[in-house]
Motif scaffolding. Sequence first.
Motif, PDB file in Angstrom:
ATOM      1  N   ARG A   1      44.330  -9.465  10.007  1.00 55.19           N
ATOM      2  CA  ARG A   1      43.570 -10.333   8.792  1.00 55.19           C
ATOM      3  C   ARG A   1      42.275 -11.048   9.313  1.00 55.19           C
ATOM      4  O   ARG A   1      41.183 -11.211   8.687  1.00 55.19           O
TER       5      ARG A   1
ATOM      6  N   GLU B   1      39.499  -8.433   9.467  1.00 54.69           N
ATOM      7  CA  GLU B   1      39.106  -7.895   8.110  1.00 54.69           C
ATOM      8  C   GLU B   1      38.084  -9.037   7.556  1.00 54.69           C
ATOM      9  O   GLU B   1      37.545  -8.607   6.539  1.00 54.69           O
ATOM     10  N   ASN B   2      38.133 -10.209   7.881  1.00 53.78           N
ATOM     11  CA  ASN B   2      37.437 -11.392   7.310  1.00 53.78           C
ATOM     12  C   ASN B   2      36.405 -11.620   8.009  1.00 53.78           C
ATOM     13  O   ASN B   2      36.132 -11.691   9.256  1.00 53.78           O
TER      14      ASN B   2
ATOM     15  N   ARG C   1      49.562  -8.894  12.761  1.00 55.09           N
ATOM     16  CA  ARG C   1      49.185  -8.934  11.294  1.00 55.09           C
ATOM     17  C   ARG C   1      48.021 -10.112  11.246  1.00 55.09           C
ATOM     18  O   ARG C   1      47.127  -9.749  10.454  1.00 55.09           O
TER      19      ARG C   1
ATOM     20  N   THR D   1      49.992 -14.781   5.929  1.00 50.71           N
ATOM     21  CA  THR D   1      50.718 -13.450   6.223  1.00 50.71           C
ATOM     22  C   THR D   1      51.905 -13.454   6.180  1.00 50.71           C
ATOM     23  O   THR D   1      52.632 -14.280   6.521  1.00 50.71           O
TER      24      THR D   1
ATOM     25  N   LEU E   1      44.573 -17.806   6.306  1.00 52.83           N
ATOM     26  CA  LEU E   1      44.814 -16.289   6.329  1.00 52.83           C
ATOM     27  C   LEU E   1      46.190 -16.291   7.274  1.00 52.83           C
ATOM     28  O   LEU E   1      47.154 -15.328   6.673  1.00 52.83           O
TER      29      LEU E   1
END
Length: 103
Positions: free
Chosen positions: A47, A50-51, A43, A90, A86
Motif C-alpha cells: 500500500r 502504491e501511494n 500488504r 489494511t 494506510l
Amino acid sequence: MKIAHALVAVAATFSLVQITGCAVARDQQTVGAYIDDATLTTRVKARFAENKTVSATSISVETLNGTVQLSGFAKSNEEKAMAETLAKSTSGVKSVRNDIVVR
C-alpha cells in the motif's frame, strides 16, 4: 553407543517440538501467526508503494500478532499521517503503533 545417543537426541527434539507447538520466535509465536504477520507486513508495504505521498523505502514496517509498528523517517506530518492511515485500513491489521519521525 553413538546411535543410542543420536536416537535420544532425536526423541528429545521431537518431544520439545510437540510441547512448544513448533514455535519460531523467542516469544513462542506459532508458525501460522508468523506467516499471518509476514502477510500483513507485505500488504502494508504494498500500500505504501502504491501511494505517492508515502516513501516506501524510508518507512519500516514490522508486525507482531496483528499489531503493525511503523518506524523510520517522513518528510512531513502529512506523510506520517498517511502512512498510519494506510496501515490502519489494511485488512487484518488489529492496531498500529506509529514511531515515524518527521525530519
